[in-house]
Design an enzyme around this catalytic site. Structure first.
Site, PDB file in Angstrom:
ATOM      1  N   ASN A 210       0.753   2.577  -4.986  1.00 11.38           N
ATOM      2  CA  ASN A 210      -0.336   1.633  -4.748  1.00 11.38           C
ATOM      3  C   ASN A 210      -1.618   2.169  -5.377  1.00 11.38           C
ATOM      4  OD1 ASN A 210      -1.219  -0.727  -3.127  1.00 11.38           O
ATOM      5  ND2 ASN A 210      -2.357   0.734  -1.846  1.00 11.38           N
ATOM      6  N   GLU A 275      -4.528  -5.246  -1.014  1.00  8.27           N
ATOM      7  CA  GLU A 275      -5.789  -5.004  -0.294  1.00  8.27           C
ATOM      8  C   GLU A 275      -6.908  -5.914  -0.806  1.00  8.27           C
ATOM      9  OE1 GLU A 275      -6.825  -0.796  -0.167  1.00  8.27           O
ATOM     10  OE2 GLU A 275      -4.729  -0.186  -0.051  1.00  8.27           O
ATOM     11  N   ASP A 277      -9.986  -7.944  -1.515  1.00 15.30           N
ATOM     12  CA  ASP A 277     -11.298  -8.388  -1.054  1.00 15.30           C
ATOM     13  C   ASP A 277     -12.217  -8.470  -2.266  1.00 15.30           C
ATOM     14  OD1 ASP A 277     -11.977  -5.657  -1.344  1.00 15.30           O
ATOM     15  OD2 ASP A 277     -12.321  -5.336   0.798  1.00 15.30           O
TER      16      ASP A 277
HETATM   17  C1  XIL Z   1     -10.342   2.180   4.011  1.00 13.58           C
HETATM   18  C2  XIL Z   1     -10.519   1.551   5.380  1.00 13.58           C
HETATM   19  O1  XIL Z   1     -10.685   0.166   5.230  1.00 13.58           O
HETATM   20  C3  XIL Z   1     -11.743   2.161   6.075  1.00 13.58           C
HETATM   21  O2  XIL Z   1     -11.824   1.692   7.417  1.00 13.58           O
HETATM   22  C4  XIL Z   1     -11.657   3.669   6.063  1.00 13.58           C
HETATM   23  O3  XIL Z   1     -12.842   4.212   6.608  1.00 13.58           O
HETATM   24  C5  XIL Z   1     -11.454   4.186   4.660  1.00 13.58           C
HETATM   25  O4  XIL Z   1     -10.297   3.576   4.087  1.00 13.58           O
HETATM   26  N1  XIL Z   1      -8.000   1.920  -0.509  1.00 13.58           N
HETATM   27  C6  XIL Z   1      -7.048   2.138   0.450  1.00 13.58           C
HETATM   28  C7  XIL Z   1      -7.370   1.940   1.879  1.00 13.58           C
HETATM   29  O5  XIL Z   1      -5.895   2.400   0.113  1.00 13.58           O
HETATM   30  O6  XIL Z   1      -6.658   2.778   2.721  1.00 13.58           O
HETATM   31  C8  XIL Z   1      -8.858   2.072   2.123  1.00 13.58           C
HETATM   32  O7  XIL Z   1      -9.103   1.716   3.475  1.00 13.58           O
HETATM   33  C9  XIL Z   1      -9.645   1.225   1.162  1.00 13.58           C
HETATM   34  C10 XIL Z   1      -9.389   1.647  -0.264  1.00 13.58           C
END
Ligand code: XIL
Length: 353
Positions: A210, A275, A277
């Site tokens: 990932n 993920e 956003d």
């Molecule tokens: C982020 C979380 O959303 C936060 O709450 C935490 O403080 C830090 O990590 N890439 C990833 C995720 O693979 O695990 C991350 O998540 C965001 C970026």
């Protein structure tokens, strides 16, 4: 296109998450099967018609404390990803003392709601426990510690995880392997080892690598493609590539995402948007929100156009629980639930004078 009905699932539908009437308007837009029920369409249901799981990252504190969050998490989505509670620092804050309680609760929640779970993540350079980062272990001991961690965690959740993000963010943007504790001490073979150990512990889970900034064709996604090609040739048990999809409206949306994803699809690998956003410089205005809808649309379309793209996961909802404001200074409004049904009034601009 996999099925004609999948057109009902659009970036606009995702952007309208938590605004059910808009989701229905999209469903009734005439581009898909006529949809009479104006009360009950969820993203999960729209995704199902397109052969896709629609997931969210879950903040387990919000799940415990916020009833409306819990209801949305249960009803809108067909898969969930623990935002933090399966990470190494969360499950083994003290060496040798596991605490699976928060992660177990989420897995139970998913089961109760008929959802699948994306396990996240077995190997990363962030959110490692202090005892590990401060210990300065030698290569042999570090390798043994990593093997134990991956084996114990994958075994604990055996049979309950649909897809594991086994290795997270192993590359830098220029396509070289990230200079992490893992690469420095164990060498590049740590990646193949991680997949082999995870597979031994839970042979049925689908194993993913990932990363972020691999949406389009670029140095990083090409390096990842070369790596997974080699891993497949060596019969390393890797099933898929997770494309995180953290976008920002001030950069161009990755319009070549489908072409990029096809390169992985052609290897027979599964893909997923893991993920999604799309953050906006604050305060957000209608221009930012339109660019954001385009960002979600591009990501979702990439998945819909890719044969083996299994799921589209958003990195949480609503903005109240988003990681963006505390991570990217001056940016926010990144979750899909920011959207309202109509355009918002422009802020900070005027054409009347
Ligand atoms: C982020 C979380 O959303 C936060 O709450 C935490 O403080 C830090 O990590 N890439 C990833 C995720 O693979 O695990 C991350 O998540 C965001 C970026």
């Amino acid at each position: 296109m996999r099925k004609p009905t999948k057109a009902v699932l659009t970036g606009a539908a995702v952007a309208a998450l938590l605004v059910p009437c808009t989701v229905n308007a999209v469903a009734n837009s005439g581009r898909g099967r006529p949809h009479q029920d104006t009360s009950a369409t969820t993203l999960g249901a729209l995704g199902k018609r397109a052969g896709l799981r629609i997931g969210t990252a879950v903040d387990t504190s919000a799940l415990a404390e916020d009833a409306s969050y819990r209801a949305r998490a249960a009803s809108e989505f067909t898969s969930v990803t623990p935002e933090n509670v399966m990470k190494w620092d969360a499950v083994e804050g003290q060496r040798g003392r596991y605490d699976w309680s928060e992660a177990d609760k989420l897995v139970d929640f998913a089961r109760a709601n008929g959802q699948l779970v994306r396990g996240h993540t077995l190997l990363w350079h962030n959110q490692l426990p202090g005892w590990l980062t401060t210990a300065d272990l030698g290569a042999d001991e570090l390798r043994a510690v990593l093997r134990k961690h991956i084996t114990d965690e994958a075994r604990h959740f055996k049979g309950r995880i649909w897809q594991w993000d086994v290795v997270n963010e192993a590359f830098d943007d220029d396509g070289t392997l990230r200079d992490s504790i893992w690469l420095r001490k164990l060498g590049p073979g740590y990646i193949a080892d991680a997949f082999r150990w995870a597979h031994e512990a839970d042979p049925k889970a689908k194993l993913f690598i990932n990363d972020y900034n691999i949406e389009g064709v670029n140095a990083k996604s090409t390096a990842l493609l070369e790596l997974v090609t080699r891993l497949r040739e060596q019969h390393v048990p890797i099933d898929g590539v997770g494309i995180q999809g953290h976008l920002a409206v001030q950069y161009n949306a990755p319009h070549d995402i489908a072409a990029n994803m096809k390169r992985f699809d052609d290897l027979g690998l599964e893909t997923a948007i893991t993920e999604a956003d799309v953050r906006i410089p604050m305060p957000s205005d209608s221009t930012g929100q339109e660019a954001q809808a385009e960002g979600y649309d591009v990501l979702l379309r990439g998945c819909l156009l890719t044969r083996r793209c299994t799921d589209f996961t958003v990195w949480g909802f609503s903005d109240t629980y988003s990681w963006v404001p505390s991570t990217f200074e001056g940016e926010g409004a990144a979750t899909s639930s920011t959207r309202t049904t109509g355009p918002s009034p422009p802020t900070g601009r005027s054409w009347t004078t």
